[in-house]
Design a protein around this motif. Structure first.
Motif, PDB file in Angstrom:
ATOM      1  N   THR A   1       2.261   3.363  -3.712  1.00  0.00           N
ATOM      2  CA  THR A   1       2.915   3.145  -2.429  1.00  0.00           C
ATOM      3  C   THR A   1       3.774   4.367  -2.155  1.00  0.00           C
ATOM      4  OG1 THR A   1       2.952   0.759  -2.808  1.00  0.00           O
ATOM      5  CG2 THR A   1       4.478   1.602  -1.153  1.00  0.00           C
ATOM      6  N   PHE A   2       3.745   4.848  -0.924  1.00  0.00           N
ATOM      7  CA  PHE A   2       4.445   6.081  -0.569  1.00  0.00           C
ATOM      8  C   PHE A   2       5.393   5.805   0.596  1.00  0.00           C
ATOM      9  CE2 PHE A   2       0.553   7.105  -2.621  1.00  0.00           C
ATOM     10  CZ  PHE A   2       0.788   8.251  -3.351  1.00  0.00           C
ATOM     11  N   VAL A   3       6.604   6.345   0.503  1.00  0.00           N
ATOM     12  CA  VAL A   3       7.559   6.289   1.609  1.00  0.00           C
ATOM     13  C   VAL A   3       7.804   7.724   2.048  1.00  0.00           C
ATOM     14  CG1 VAL A   3       9.910   5.695   2.323  1.00  0.00           C
ATOM     15  CG2 VAL A   3       8.615   4.118   0.871  1.00  0.00           C
ATOM     16  N   ASN A   4       7.510   7.988   3.312  1.00  0.00           N
ATOM     17  CA  ASN A   4       7.656   9.345   3.877  1.00  0.00           C
ATOM     18  C   ASN A   4       6.904  10.390   3.048  1.00  0.00           C
ATOM     19  OD1 ASN A   4       9.328   8.185   5.826  1.00  0.00           O
ATOM     20  ND2 ASN A   4      11.151   8.572   4.621  1.00  0.00           N
ATOM     21  N   GLY A   5       5.748   9.988   2.512  1.00  0.00           N
ATOM     22  CA  GLY A   5       4.893  10.912   1.776  1.00  0.00           C
ATOM     23  C   GLY A   5       5.207  11.051   0.294  1.00  0.00           C
ATOM     24  N   LYS A   6       6.244  10.360  -0.210  1.00  0.00           N
ATOM     25  CA  LYS A   6       6.617  10.458  -1.627  1.00  0.00           C
ATOM     26  C   LYS A   6       6.306   9.147  -2.335  1.00  0.00           C
ATOM     27  CE  LYS A   6      10.202  13.835  -0.831  1.00  0.00           C
ATOM     28  NZ  LYS A   6      11.591  14.211  -1.011  1.00  0.00           N
ATOM     29  N   LYS A   7       5.625   9.260  -3.478  1.00  0.00           N
ATOM     30  CA  LYS A   7       5.279   8.068  -4.251  1.00  0.00           C
ATOM     31  C   LYS A   7       6.550   7.405  -4.757  1.00  0.00           C
ATOM     32  CE  LYS A   7       2.057   6.444  -7.702  1.00  0.00           C
ATOM     33  NZ  LYS A   7       0.976   6.813  -8.606  1.00  0.00           N
ATOM     34  N   ILE A   8       6.601   6.081  -4.620  1.00  0.00           N
ATOM     35  CA  ILE A   8       7.801   5.348  -5.012  1.00  0.00           C
ATOM     36  C   ILE A   8       7.482   4.221  -5.975  1.00  0.00           C
ATOM     37  CG2 ILE A   8       9.021   5.860  -2.859  1.00  0.00           C
ATOM     38  CD1 ILE A   8       8.017   2.361  -3.095  1.00  0.00           C
ATOM     39  N   THR A   9       8.500   3.820  -6.685  1.00  0.00           N
ATOM     40  CA  THR A   9       8.498   2.548  -7.398  1.00  0.00           C
ATOM     41  C   THR A   9       9.292   1.574  -6.546  1.00  0.00           C
ATOM     42  OG1 THR A   9       8.401   3.666  -9.527  1.00  0.00           O
ATOM     43  CG2 THR A   9       9.115   1.383  -9.547  1.00  0.00           C
ATOM     44  N   THR A  10      10.499   2.026  -6.143  1.00  0.00           N
ATOM     45  CA  THR A  10      11.363   1.296  -5.218  1.00  0.00           C
ATOM     46  C   THR A  10      12.069   2.310  -4.341  1.00  0.00           C
ATOM     47  OG1 THR A  10      11.731  -0.481  -6.815  1.00  0.00           O
ATOM     48  CG2 THR A  10      13.308  -0.312  -5.047  1.00  0.00           C
ATOM     49  N   ALA A  11      12.242   1.977  -3.063  1.00  0.00           N
ATOM     50  CA  ALA A  11      12.946   2.881  -2.154  1.00  0.00           C
ATOM     51  C   ALA A  11      13.651   2.072  -1.072  1.00  0.00           C
ATOM     52  CB  ALA A  11      11.966   3.854  -1.497  1.00  0.00           C
ATOM     53  N   ILE A  12      14.838   2.521  -0.704  1.00  0.00           N
ATOM     54  CA  ILE A  12      15.567   1.932   0.419  1.00  0.00           C
ATOM     55  C   ILE A  12      14.967   2.493   1.702  1.00  0.00           C
ATOM     56  CG2 ILE A  12      17.802   1.797   1.581  1.00  0.00           C
ATOM     57  CD1 ILE A  12      19.071   2.012  -1.235  1.00  0.00           C
ATOM     58  N   LEU A  13      14.719   1.600   2.674  1.00  0.00           N
ATOM     59  CA  LEU A  13      14.118   2.019   3.940  1.00  0.00           C
ATOM     60  C   LEU A  13      15.180   2.249   4.994  1.00  0.00           C
ATOM     61  CD1 LEU A  13      11.129  -0.484   4.113  1.00  0.00           C
ATOM     62  CD2 LEU A  13      11.092   1.907   3.387  1.00  0.00           C
ATOM     63  N   ARG A  14      14.950   3.266   5.784  1.00  0.00           N
ATOM     64  CA  ARG A  14      15.811   3.580   6.922  1.00  0.00           C
ATOM     65  C   ARG A  14      14.937   3.585   8.182  1.00  0.00           C
ATOM     66  NH1 ARG A  14      17.706   5.488   2.561  1.00  0.00           N
ATOM     67  NH2 ARG A  14      19.821   6.068   2.096  1.00  0.00           N
ATOM     68  N   PRO A  15      15.558   3.354   9.348  1.00  0.00           N
ATOM     69  CA  PRO A  15      14.763   3.374  10.584  1.00  0.00           C
ATOM     70  C   PRO A  15      13.944   4.667  10.699  1.00  0.00           C
ATOM     71  CG  PRO A  15      16.952   2.552  11.029  1.00  0.00           C
ATOM     72  CD  PRO A  15      16.959   3.040   9.600  1.00  0.00           C
ATOM     73  N   ASN A  16      12.721   4.522  11.160  1.00  0.00           N
ATOM     74  CA  ASN A  16      11.746   5.602  11.357  1.00  0.00           C
ATOM     75  C   ASN A  16      11.077   6.082  10.079  1.00  0.00           C
ATOM     76  OD1 ASN A  16      12.119   5.635  14.201  1.00  0.00           O
ATOM     77  ND2 ASN A  16      14.017   6.759  13.870  1.00  0.00           N
ATOM     78  N   ASP A  17      11.359   5.452   8.929  1.00  0.00           N
ATOM     79  CA  ASP A  17      10.591   5.745   7.714  1.00  0.00           C
ATOM     80  C   ASP A  17       9.180   5.198   7.895  1.00  0.00           C
ATOM     81  OD1 ASP A  17      12.686   6.934   6.377  1.00  0.00           O
ATOM     82  OD2 ASP A  17      13.130   5.213   5.101  1.00  0.00           O
ATOM     83  N   TRP A  18       8.239   5.725   7.103  1.00  0.00           N
ATOM     84  CA  TRP A  18       6.890   5.182   7.126  1.00  0.00           C
ATOM     85  C   TRP A  18       6.429   4.953   5.697  1.00  0.00           C
ATOM     86  CZ3 TRP A  18       7.842  10.323   8.028  1.00  0.00           C
ATOM     87  CH2 TRP A  18       7.153  11.251   7.253  1.00  0.00           C
ATOM     88  N   ILE A  19       5.670   3.873   5.532  1.00  0.00           N
ATOM     89  CA  ILE A  19       5.126   3.486   4.224  1.00  0.00           C
ATOM     90  C   ILE A  19       3.616   3.640   4.297  1.00  0.00           C
ATOM     91  CG2 ILE A  19       4.860   1.619   2.556  1.00  0.00           C
ATOM     92  CD1 ILE A  19       7.402   0.393   3.744  1.00  0.00           C
ATOM     93  N   THR A  20       3.067   4.373   3.341  1.00  0.00           N
ATOM     94  CA  THR A  20       1.622   4.517   3.252  1.00  0.00           C
ATOM     95  C   THR A  20       1.108   3.566   2.183  1.00  0.00           C
ATOM     96  OG1 THR A  20       1.836   6.846   3.870  1.00  0.00           O
ATOM     97  CG2 THR A  20      -0.276   6.148   2.932  1.00  0.00           C
ATOM     98  N   VAL A  21       0.185   2.705   2.584  1.00  0.00           N
ATOM     99  CA  VAL A  21      -0.461   1.736   1.699  1.00  0.00           C
ATOM    100  C   VAL A  21      -1.954   1.967   1.857  1.00  0.00           C
ATOM    101  CG1 VAL A  21      -0.815  -0.716   1.241  1.00  0.00           C
ATOM    102  CG2 VAL A  21       1.427   0.094   1.989  1.00  0.00           C
ATOM    103  N   GLY A  22      -2.562   2.539   0.839  1.00  0.00           N
ATOM    104  CA  GLY A  22      -3.970   2.914   0.957  1.00  0.00           C
ATOM    105  C   GLY A  22      -4.106   3.967   2.036  1.00  0.00           C
ATOM    106  N   LYS A  23      -4.893   3.689   3.058  1.00  0.00           N
ATOM    107  CA  LYS A  23      -5.091   4.625   4.166  1.00  0.00           C
ATOM    108  C   LYS A  23      -4.372   4.161   5.439  1.00  0.00           C
ATOM    109  CE  LYS A  23      -9.490   6.193   2.348  1.00  0.00           C
ATOM    110  NZ  LYS A  23      -9.338   7.603   2.156  1.00  0.00           N
TER     111      LYS A  23
END
Length: 93
Positions: free
Chosen positions: A65-87
């Motif tokens: 799972t990626f938040v703003n292009g960086k692979k994460i285990t856990t991440a705090i989300l802020r407005p306008n962030d994007w999560i990549t799940v698969g494609k």
């Protein structure tokens, strides 16, 4: 109300209101956000809402799972962030 906007290759698929304390994302139908694509694990990620603070957690997915292009285990989300799940991309608004 905070929400996710799900897109695939730039095309809007669906919008989801974040009105529950926990949302799951994955390929299996028992998820709150079901993404039927082979690049998405059955139970891929979880979004937790703790008093208006949103956290994304990878659930041991195969492709990560990626938040703003960086692979994460856990991440705090802020407005306008994007999560990549698969494609697919979930935009946090």
């Amino acid at each position: 109300m905070p929400k996710f906007i799900l897109k695939f290759q730039g095309v809007l698929i669906k919008e989801y209101n974040l009105d529950k304390p926990c949302l799951t994302i994955g390929r299996k139908e028992d998820n709150d956000i079901c993404i039927d694509h082979m690049s998405v694990s059955g139970h891929h990620a979880r979004i937790d809402n703790q008093e208006g603070s949103f956290t994304a957690t990878d659930l041991g997915s195969t492709n990560g799972t990626f938040v703003n292009g960086k692979k994460i285990t856990t991440a705090i989300l802020r407005p306008n962030d994007w999560i990549t799940v698969g494609k697919h991309i979930l935009y946090f608004k």
